[in-house]
Motif scaffolding. Structure first.
Motif, short mmCIF file in Angstrom:
data_model
loop_
_atom_site.label_atom_id
_atom_site.label_comp_id
_atom_site.label_asym_id
_atom_site.label_seq_id
_atom_site.Cartn_x
_atom_site.Cartn_y
_atom_site.Cartn_z
N ASP A 53 -10.53 -11.56 5.95
CA ASP A 53 -10.17 -10.38 6.27
C ASP A 53 -10.61 -9.74 7.52
OD1 ASP A 53 -8.22 -8.02 6.04
OD2 ASP A 53 -8.72 -7.55 4.19
N MET A 112 -11.33 -6.30 7.85
CA MET A 112 -12.31 -5.47 7.43
C MET A 112 -12.29 -5.28 6.10
SD MET A 112 -10.58 -1.81 8.33
CE MET A 112 -9.78 -2.36 10.23
N ILE A 113 -13.48 -4.53 5.37
CA ILE A 113 -13.59 -4.02 3.99
C ILE A 113 -13.96 -2.73 4.09
CG2 ILE A 113 -14.35 -4.56 1.64
CD1 ILE A 113 -15.34 -7.39 2.46
N ALA A 114 -13.06 -1.89 3.24
CA ALA A 114 -13.28 -0.44 3.14
C ALA A 114 -13.65 -0.21 1.81
CB ALA A 114 -11.89 0.25 3.80
N ARG A 138 0.81 -1.24 0.11
CA ARG A 138 0.04 -0.05 -0.08
C ARG A 138 0.83 1.18 -0.04
NH1 ARG A 138 -5.34 1.03 1.47
NH2 ARG A 138 -5.79 -0.87 2.46
C1 R5P Z 1 -5.50 -3.89 5.98
O1 R5P Z 1 -4.64 -3.98 6.63
C2 R5P Z 1 -6.64 -4.48 6.58
O2 R5P Z 1 -6.85 -5.86 6.94
C3 R5P Z 1 -7.81 -4.35 4.99
O3 R5P Z 1 -7.15 -5.35 4.23
C4 R5P Z 1 -8.04 -3.39 4.52
O4 R5P Z 1 -8.33 -2.23 5.58
C5 R5P Z 1 -8.94 -3.30 3.43
O5 R5P Z 1 -9.22 -2.12 2.94
P1 R5P Z 1 -9.68 -1.65 1.56
O6 R5P Z 1 -11.12 -2.52 1.43
O7 R5P Z 1 -9.82 -0.38 1.47
O8 R5P Z 1 -8.73 -2.33 0.48
#
Ligand code: R5P
Length: 301
Positions: free
Chosen positions: A218, A220-222, A193
């Motif tokens: 995982d 979270m999903i953002a 990232r």
């Molecule tokens: C990151 O280290 C977390 O474990 C998630 O993989 C991350 O926050 C997901 O973010 P996004 O959905 O924006 O890719």
């Protein structure tokens, strides 16, 4: 005992109260024209153990302020103890200084929760196991992994399958899940990232082979880009059916479209964050964490 809820996730508050065979106790939350809030506790709480449920996903700042005011109101009204159930703990990703000059947001949140009068926190699937170290009050760190293990068992069939961590930070989580699933093989994708832009790239898979069925797990999903990009790499490397299991659906505006279009069959999340109407999509399935939280509250009080 009394159960209160902020405005972030009232459906979960109701489910937890129901599990505890209680009604949600009323609060008056008045919003002034400029957006400020006035919070008032309506029932008598003198010498009562009080539970406040508030998830601090988007808008995290607003929901944290509301939580601080609810806790302050309870304390001033004579509550004996206050447990904050924060299923999704906002700001936990900024848990140290990544680049010179940054604030440690999680530490600010921890100090404020302690100062306003929270005695204990119940939360779910924190970003790292080190997160509780930032707090001086006890943290009950619960997990949705047992729900995910059940779901994976339902889907498995006899097909060759693998658990996938979408980054190195999730390897511990995937190992625990593998133990719950009789040593199911696990691999991780190599994710990078860009700290300034937030842009992610996924280059390869480590730790073993991609199998016909892949389960990405995982916390979270953002934006959904981690999942979409991981699924793309897994499909390129031979996965035929890809499922996603993530605890916190912190969906940003485009996440639902990205996830619906991703090369995945289903996206399982929990109700740690309330998903509003326009953020539902056909591949989404929600699992409830209310019984796990209620059991923990019964243990404590
Ligand atoms: C990151 O280290 C977390 O474990 C998630 O993989 C991350 O926050 C997901 O973010 P996004 O959905 O924006 O890719």
């Amino acid at each position: 005992m009394k159960v209160f809820g902020g405005t972030s996730n009232f459906p979960l508050t109701e489910k937890i109260a129901k599990e505890l065979q209680l009604e949600v106790s009323p609060l008056e939350i008045h919003v002034f024209p400029d957006g400020e809030k006035r919070v008032r506790v309506l029932p008598r709480v003198v010498n009562e153990d009080c539970v406040v449920v508030q998830s601090t996903a988007t808008p995290g700042d607003t929901f944290y302020m509301e939580l601080f005011f609810i806790v302050d109101a309870l304390k001033r009204s004579g509550a004996r103890s206050i447990i904050a159930v924060i299923p999704y703990l906002g700001y936990q990703r900024q848990d140290h200084v990544f680049r010179e000059g940054e604030a440690v947001s999680l530490q600010v949140i921890a100090k404020t929760l302690e100062v306003v009068g929270v005695g204990r926190i119940i939360t779910f699937d924190l970003h790292t196991i080190k997160t509780p170290e930032v707090f001086k009050i006890p943290i009950e760190h619960l997990s949705a992994l047992s729900l995910f293990a059940e779901k994976i068992k339902e889907i498995l069939g006899g097909t060759d399958s693998v658990l996938v961590s979408p980054d190195m930070g999730g390897v511990r989580r995937i190992k625990l899940l593998s133990e719950m699933l009789s040593g199911m093989p696990h691999i991780e994708v190599v994710k990078n990232r860009d700290l300034a832009s937030g842009e992610i790239s996924i280059s390869d898979v480590l730790g073993g082979e991609v199998k016909e069925k892949a389960f990405i797990v995982d916390d979270m999903i953002a934006t959904g880009s981690t999942i979409a990009k991981a699924a793309e790499v897994l499909a390129e490397k031979g996965a035929k059916e890809i499922y996603v299991l993530a605890t916190h659906p912190v969906f940003t505006q485009d996440a639902t479209r990205i996830l619906q279009d991703a090369k995945v069959e289903k996206v399982f999340v929990t109700d740690s964050v309330d998903i509003l109407g326009d953020k539902h999509f056909s591949k989404l399935q929600i699992l409830t964490i209310a019984p796990i939280i209620a059991a923990k509250i019964r243990d404590i009080i």
